[in-house]
Design a protein around this motif. Structure first.
Motif, PDB file in Angstrom:
ATOM      1  N   PRO A 243      -9.079 -16.587  15.979  1.00  0.00           N
ATOM      2  CA  PRO A 243      -8.118 -16.466  15.292  1.00  0.00           C
ATOM      3  C   PRO A 243      -8.438 -15.745  13.830  1.00  0.00           C
ATOM      4  N   TYR A 244      -9.591 -16.260  13.283  1.00  0.00           N
ATOM      5  CA  TYR A 244     -10.071 -15.877  12.048  1.00  0.00           C
ATOM      6  C   TYR A 244     -10.769 -14.587  12.037  1.00  0.00           C
ATOM      7  N   GLU A 245     -10.954 -14.064  13.445  1.00  0.00           N
ATOM      8  CA  GLU A 245     -11.475 -12.911  13.529  1.00  0.00           C
ATOM      9  C   GLU A 245     -10.376 -11.690  13.659  1.00  0.00           C
ATOM     10  N   ARG A 246      -9.205 -12.212  14.303  1.00  0.00           N
ATOM     11  CA  ARG A 246      -8.252 -11.319  14.496  1.00  0.00           C
ATOM     12  C   ARG A 246      -7.354 -11.072  13.382  1.00  0.00           C
ATOM     13  N   GLU A 247      -7.238 -12.127  12.594  1.00  0.00           N
ATOM     14  CA  GLU A 247      -6.319 -11.865  11.430  1.00  0.00           C
ATOM     15  C   GLU A 247      -6.992 -12.117   9.814  1.00  0.00           C
ATOM     16  N   GLY A 248      -6.800 -11.149   8.977  1.00  0.00           N
ATOM     17  CA  GLY A 248      -7.520 -11.423   7.810  1.00  0.00           C
ATOM     18  C   GLY A 248      -7.149  -9.874   6.910  1.00  0.00           C
ATOM     19  N   PHE A 249      -8.257  -9.653   6.176  1.00  0.00           N
ATOM     20  CA  PHE A 249      -8.195  -8.587   5.245  1.00  0.00           C
ATOM     21  C   PHE A 249      -8.239  -7.439   6.213  1.00  0.00           C
ATOM     22  N   MET A 250      -8.995  -7.170   7.070  1.00  0.00           N
ATOM     23  CA  MET A 250      -8.999  -5.952   8.200  1.00  0.00           C
ATOM     24  C   MET A 250      -9.103  -6.762   9.502  1.00  0.00           C
ATOM     25  N   PRO A 251      -7.834  -6.888  10.129  1.00  0.00           N
ATOM     26  CA  PRO A 251      -7.822  -7.459  11.580  1.00  0.00           C
ATOM     27  C   PRO A 251      -8.809  -7.122  12.424  1.00  0.00           C
ATOM     28  N   ARG A 252      -9.082  -7.978  13.389  1.00  0.00           N
ATOM     29  CA  ARG A 252     -10.035  -7.488  14.749  1.00  0.00           C
ATOM     30  C   ARG A 252     -11.364  -6.937  14.388  1.00  0.00           C
ATOM     31  N   VAL A 253     -11.825  -7.685  13.498  1.00  0.00           N
ATOM     32  CA  VAL A 253     -13.297  -7.241  13.348  1.00  0.00           C
ATOM     33  C   VAL A 253     -14.446  -8.276  13.279  1.00  0.00           C
ATOM     34  N   VAL A 254     -15.458  -8.166  14.032  1.00  0.00           N
ATOM     35  CA  VAL A 254     -16.562  -9.025  13.800  1.00  0.00           C
ATOM     36  C   VAL A 254     -17.807  -8.125  13.530  1.00  0.00           C
TER      37      VAL A 254
ATOM     38  N   ASP B 139       0.620   2.043 -10.423  1.00  0.00           N
ATOM     39  CA  ASP B 139       1.968   1.574 -10.042  1.00  0.00           C
ATOM     40  C   ASP B 139       2.385   1.861  -8.722  1.00  0.00           C
ATOM     41  N   THR B 140       2.743   0.470  -8.073  1.00  0.00           N
ATOM     42  CA  THR B 140       3.146   0.561  -6.660  1.00  0.00           C
ATOM     43  C   THR B 140       4.458   1.396  -6.604  1.00  0.00           C
ATOM     44  N   ALA B 141       5.208   1.806  -7.510  1.00  0.00           N
ATOM     45  CA  ALA B 141       6.388   2.607  -7.559  1.00  0.00           C
ATOM     46  C   ALA B 141       6.277   4.019  -7.512  1.00  0.00           C
ATOM     47  N   ASP B 142       5.139   4.339  -7.783  1.00  0.00           N
ATOM     48  CA  ASP B 142       4.769   5.797  -7.884  1.00  0.00           C
ATOM     49  C   ASP B 142       4.582   6.449  -6.737  1.00  0.00           C
ATOM     50  N   SER B 143       5.529   7.166  -6.225  1.00  0.00           N
ATOM     51  CA  SER B 143       5.142   7.927  -4.662  1.00  0.00           C
ATOM     52  C   SER B 143       4.291   8.827  -4.604  1.00  0.00           C
ATOM     53  N   SER B 144       3.351   9.119  -5.651  1.00  0.00           N
ATOM     54  CA  SER B 144       2.257  10.126  -5.534  1.00  0.00           C
ATOM     55  C   SER B 144       1.160   9.399  -5.077  1.00  0.00           C
ATOM     56  N   LEU B 145       1.411   7.932  -5.127  1.00  0.00           N
ATOM     57  CA  LEU B 145      -0.036   7.017  -4.706  1.00  0.00           C
ATOM     58  C   LEU B 145       0.198   6.522  -3.353  1.00  0.00           C
ATOM     59  N   CYS B 146      -0.803   6.092  -2.599  1.00  0.00           N
ATOM     60  CA  CYS B 146      -0.657   5.665  -1.331  1.00  0.00           C
ATOM     61  C   CYS B 146      -1.529   4.169  -1.282  1.00  0.00           C
ATOM     62  N   PHE B 147      -0.906   3.304  -0.761  1.00  0.00           N
ATOM     63  CA  PHE B 147      -1.259   1.836  -0.642  1.00  0.00           C
ATOM     64  C   PHE B 147      -1.592   1.254   0.774  1.00  0.00           C
ATOM     65  N   ASP B 148      -1.372   2.380   1.588  1.00  0.00           N
ATOM     66  CA  ASP B 148      -1.237   1.814   3.060  1.00  0.00           C
ATOM     67  C   ASP B 148      -2.385   0.833   3.653  1.00  0.00           C
ATOM     68  N   ASP B 149      -3.591   1.537   3.082  1.00  0.00           N
ATOM     69  CA  ASP B 149      -5.050   0.610   3.567  1.00  0.00           C
ATOM     70  C   ASP B 149      -4.987  -0.443   2.207  1.00  0.00           C
ATOM     71  N   PRO B 150      -5.188  -1.744   2.647  1.00  0.00           N
ATOM     72  CA  PRO B 150      -5.359  -2.621   1.682  1.00  0.00           C
ATOM     73  C   PRO B 150      -6.830  -2.684   1.183  1.00  0.00           C
ATOM     74  N   ARG B 151      -7.635  -1.820   1.590  1.00  0.00           N
ATOM     75  CA  ARG B 151      -8.986  -1.559   0.976  1.00  0.00           C
ATOM     76  C   ARG B 151      -9.073  -0.584   0.157  1.00  0.00           C
ATOM     77  N   LYS B 152      -7.943   0.436  -0.200  1.00  0.00           N
ATOM     78  CA  LYS B 152      -8.237   1.736  -0.744  1.00  0.00           C
ATOM     79  C   LYS B 152      -6.787   2.010  -1.560  1.00  0.00           C
ATOM     80  N   ILE B 153      -6.952   2.840  -2.552  1.00  0.00           N
ATOM     81  CA  ILE B 153      -5.851   3.351  -3.098  1.00  0.00           C
ATOM     82  C   ILE B 153      -6.013   4.726  -3.084  1.00  0.00           C
TER      83      ILE B 153
END
Length: 348
Positions: free
Chosen positions: A299-310, A78-92
Motif C-alpha cells: 500500500p505504501y508503494e501504490r499510494e503517495g506523492f507519485m503512486p506505483r513507484v519503487v 495563483d491556482t486560479a490563474d488559467s495560464s498555469l498548470c498544476f496537474d503534476d504534483p511535482r511541477k508547475i
C-alpha cells in the motif's frame, strides 16, 4: 524470487525529518544513497521540502545565486490563474518555464542495525550554485580507494545534470561540479577501476529519436567522461518499456557485475529488475530480468506523492544477502532483502 520487505516499512517518513528551516515543511524523503561507514549504515536521503501553501497560492522555493551569495527566493503561483498548470504534483507549468513544487537537499540517517534509523537534524549537502537552483536529488554513493564519491542530480531551469561530491568521513564534503551535462541522470560509479579507468553507468535523456536507455562511460580522473558505450535499451510492451536507468552501485560477483536497475512503463509504474554485466567489458550484457524483482504492490508503494513507484539508489551486500533500500511512491524510505544468487539465477 520474491523480495522480503522489512516488517518495519516504511523505515523513514516525512514526519521523521525536521525541515531545514522553520517556515518549511518536509513533503517527501526518498531515493537514498547507501554506505557502510564504521559500525553504521548510512542513508544519504533526498529530502524534498517547501513553504506551506498560502491561501490559493502555491509557494515555490528557488535558489538565487547573486553576488551576495546563494539564497532562496519564494515564488507564489495563483491556482486560479488559467495560464498555469498544476496537474503534476511535482511541477508547475507556466508560460515562461517549469518550476518544481519542492526543493531537495541531501540528509543523512544513521543506523546500527540497518533497520532503525536516526535522522540528522541538519542537511549534509544543500543547493549552493546555479545548476542546483531547483535542488539536489537521488544520490548514489560509491567507495573507491577509501573515498566515498556521491553522484547526484543537479536540477535547475538549465536542465538536469549529474554532479559529483566526495567525502572521507561524512562530515566534510567537497563538491567537484558537473560530470554529465543536461539531460542526464541515474549515474552509478563502479566501485573499482577496470583496466585502469573509472566506469559509470548513465542514462541520457533523448527528446527526439532515441528512447531513455542505459549507457556506460569511462574516465581517467572522475571528471572527464568519454568512450561512451550503449549498454541496453527499453523493451516496449514490458515492465521496462517506458524508460530504464541504473539504480544501485554495481556489485562484483564471480558471474559478473550485478546491477539493480529501475524500469518504468509509459504510464509511470516503476519496478526494479537486474542485469548482469561482463567483468572486464561491462558494456556487455550477459543476462537480464525478464520479470521485475519488485513491483509496487505494498500500500505504501501504490499510494503517495507519485503512486506505483519503487525506486532504489543503493543497497548493501553481506554474503548472499542484498539489503535494498528504496523510495516508495516518491515519499517514504523502505527496505527489502533478496538473495544475490537467486537474483542471478533468475536472469535470462
Amino acid at each position: 524470487m520474491p523480495a522480503e520487505r522489512f516488517q518495519e516499512n516504511p523505515i523513514i517518513s516525512p514526519c521523521d525529518v525536521p525541515p531545514s528551516r522553520p517556515d518549511f515543511e518536509v513533503v517527501c524523503v526518498f531515493n537514498a544513497g547507501v554506505a557502510r561507514y564504521g559500525d553504521e549504515v548510512l542513508l544519504l536521503m533526498r529530502v524534498a521540502e517547501r513553504p506551506a501553501k498560502s491561501g490559493r497560492h502555491v509557494r515555490v522555493p528557488v535558489l538565487s545565486c547573486a553576488a551576495g551569495g546563494p539564497s532562496l527566493d519564494i515564488l507564489a503561483f495563483d491556482t486560479a490563474d488559467s495560464s498555469l498548470c498544476f496537474d503534476d504534483p511535482r511541477k508547475i507549468f507556466t508560460p515562461t518555464g517549469t518550476y518544481l513544487t519542492t526543493i531537495s537537499h541531501l540528509r543523512l540517517a544513521r543506523s546500527r542495525d540497518g533497520r532503525y534509523f536516526t535522522v540528522d537534524p541538519t542537511p549534509a549537502l544543500v543547493p549552493d550554485r546555479p545548476e542546483e537552483a531547483f535542488g539536489l536529488e537521488d544520490p548514489r554513493i560509491t567507495e573507491i580507494e577509501g573515498t566515498f564519491y556521491i553522484a547526484y542530480k543537479s536540477v535547475s531551469a538549465l536542465g538536469i545534470c549529474v554532479s559529483l561530491a566526495s567525502t572521507r568521513d561524512f562530515q566534510h564534503y567537497v563538491k567537484h561540479g558537473i560530470i554529465f551535462a543536461p539531460e542526464n541522470m541515474d549515474v552509478c560509479l563502479f566501485p573499482e577501476r577496470i583496466d585502469g579507468r573509472y566506469v559509470a553507468l548513465h542514462r541520457p535523456v533523448s527528446l527526439n529519436i532515441a528512447a531513455m536507455n542505459m549507457w556506460l562511460a569511462y574516465s581517467s580522473d572522475l571528471q572527464g567522461w568519454g568512450d561512451h558505450r550503449f549498454v541496453m535499451g527499453i523493451r516496449p510492451g514490458q515492465w521496462d518499456g517506458g524508460r530504464i536507468g541504473g539504480s544501485t552501485i554495481p556489485v562484483k560477483t564471480p558471474q559478473g557485475w550485478l546491477e539493480i536497475y529501475h524500469g518504468a512503463t509509459p504510464d509511470n509504474e516503476y519496478c526494479l529488475g537486474a542485469v548482469l554485466l561482463d567483468l572486464t567489458e561491462p558494456q556487455r550484457v550477459l543476462a537480464r530480468s525478464r520479470e521485475p524483482l519488485m513491483r509496487p504492490n505494498a500500500p505504501y508503494e501504490r499510494e503517495g506523492f507519485m503512486p506505483r513507484v519503487v525506486f532504489s539508489s543503493g543497497a548493501l551486500v553481506d554474503g548472499d544477502t542484498m539489503t535494498l533500500y528504496y523510495g516508495a511512491a516518491d515519499w517514504l524510505m523502505a527496505g527489502a532483502t533478496l538473495s544475490v544468487q537467486e537474483i542471478i539465477a533468475s536472469l535470462e
